[in-house]
Design a protein around this motif. Sequence first.
Motif, PDB file in Angstrom:
ATOM      1  N   MET A  42       0.822  -1.204   0.000  1.00  0.00           N
ATOM      2  CA  MET A  42       0.000   0.000   0.000  1.00  0.00           C
ATOM      3  C   MET A  42       0.861   1.261   0.000  1.00  0.00           C
ATOM      4  O   MET A  42       0.531   2.253  -0.653  1.00  0.00           O
ATOM      5  N   ALA A  43       1.973   1.221   0.719  1.00  0.00           N
ATOM      6  CA  ALA A  43       2.886   2.368   0.747  1.00  0.00           C
ATOM      7  C   ALA A  43       3.523   2.574  -0.619  1.00  0.00           C
ATOM      8  O   ALA A  43       3.669   3.710  -1.088  1.00  0.00           O
ATOM      9  N   ARG A  44       3.903   1.470  -1.262  1.00  0.00           N
ATOM     10  CA  ARG A  44       4.496   1.575  -2.609  1.00  0.00           C
ATOM     11  C   ARG A  44       3.489   2.133  -3.619  1.00  0.00           C
ATOM     12  O   ARG A  44       3.876   2.774  -4.598  1.00  0.00           O
ATOM     13  N   GLN A  45       2.208   1.886  -3.363  1.00  0.00           N
ATOM     14  CA  GLN A  45       1.156   2.373  -4.259  1.00  0.00           C
ATOM     15  C   GLN A  45       0.733   3.808  -3.938  1.00  0.00           C
ATOM     16  O   GLN A  45      -0.179   4.337  -4.558  1.00  0.00           O
ATOM     17  N   GLY A  46       1.404   4.413  -2.952  1.00  0.00           N
ATOM     18  CA  GLY A  46       1.171   5.833  -2.694  1.00  0.00           C
ATOM     19  C   GLY A  46       0.469   6.187  -1.398  1.00  0.00           C
ATOM     20  O   GLY A  46       0.141   7.357  -1.177  1.00  0.00           O
ATOM     21  N   LEU A  47       0.220   5.217  -0.508  1.00  0.00           N
ATOM     22  CA  LEU A  47      -0.425   5.522   0.763  1.00  0.00           C
ATOM     23  C   LEU A  47       0.467   6.443   1.601  1.00  0.00           C
ATOM     24  O   LEU A  47       1.611   6.101   1.899  1.00  0.00           O
ATOM     25  N   LYS A  48      -0.047   7.596   1.989  1.00  0.00           N
ATOM     26  CA  LYS A  48       0.732   8.577   2.737  1.00  0.00           C
ATOM     27  C   LYS A  48       0.236   8.779   4.165  1.00  0.00           C
ATOM     28  O   LYS A  48       0.945   9.344   4.991  1.00  0.00           O
ATOM     29  N   GLU A  49      -0.986   8.328   4.461  1.00  0.00           N
ATOM     30  CA  GLU A  49      -1.539   8.552   5.799  1.00  0.00           C
ATOM     31  C   GLU A  49      -1.146   7.413   6.738  1.00  0.00           C
ATOM     32  O   GLU A  49      -0.807   6.303   6.317  1.00  0.00           O
ATOM     33  N   ASP A  50      -1.187   7.699   8.033  1.00  0.00           N
ATOM     34  CA  ASP A  50      -0.964   6.657   9.020  1.00  0.00           C
ATOM     35  C   ASP A  50      -2.130   5.677   8.946  1.00  0.00           C
ATOM     36  O   ASP A  50      -3.283   6.077   8.770  1.00  0.00           O
TER      37      ASP A  50
END
Length: 286
Positions: A42-50
């Motif tokens: 999810m982080a690699r796909q652009g997730l920026k929120e906690d």
Amino acid sequence: MMRNRDTISEHYIREELQKYDIPIAVRVVEEIDSTNEALKRMARQGLKEDFLLIAGKQSYGRGTKGRSFYSPESTGIYMSILLHPKADALQSMRLTIMAAVAQARAIERLKGEAIQIKWPNDIWLHGKKTSGILTEIIGVYENGQVSGVIVGIGINVYEPRQGFPKPVEKIAGALYGPDEWQENLKNDLVVGLLKKFFAYYRQLPEDTFFAEYKKRCFVIGKRIWILPVPEKIKKKSDSLPTEQILKDLPEEAEVLDLDKQYRLYVRYADGRCGFLSHQEISIKLV
């Protein structure tokens, strides 16, 4: 035989965290390969929120040192927290210590029994490991600040009815027996843990949890085995010099103290003293 109806509720956890002004997105899924790996994707796909991800079961749960973490359906809490602290890598790894202390306090409040920590981050009850923590840094910016950190927590809430697998059956334990389920217990444990964790997190990089950790770190004063790094273990053979064979054997030591960097200060059998910062240890029974 009672059926375990202690289910994890996304709505309940989200509502409770909002009450305590903990700004984090929440998702609960029935099954996943690994909550840590899912948050990485999810982080690699652009997730920026906690983000908080909880699963009822993991098919490929991961522990430290590349080991698997047994994650059967309905008996445990398998959760990972994606955070974006304004901290460097060293400060970020203290999230592991924070999670261990927060979890110990939350469990102790629910059970009313003393909870110990086996250095560096295993939760112990009645001489058994009931929980493990795996913290992973996603990346580091040029200025040394981390781009994100994932704190994975696996808790054996109830003992599996079929018992734990043979590789871990002697060391693994649970907070409750297979028929001791309590409705809403998992939800309350998750919320209690996160309330204490974020109370510490808001004060990062201040070290407000050292005394609490040291009080619970039961290896201080104990004799231990310092285990060799797995990939460096070699089979004994005539081609290996004696010094190398001895180097690859566990070393005996006594834990004298814990410093503010969360390193163990130990005295070896030959009288040498030194610090342990990342080695794996085993308790020596005498």
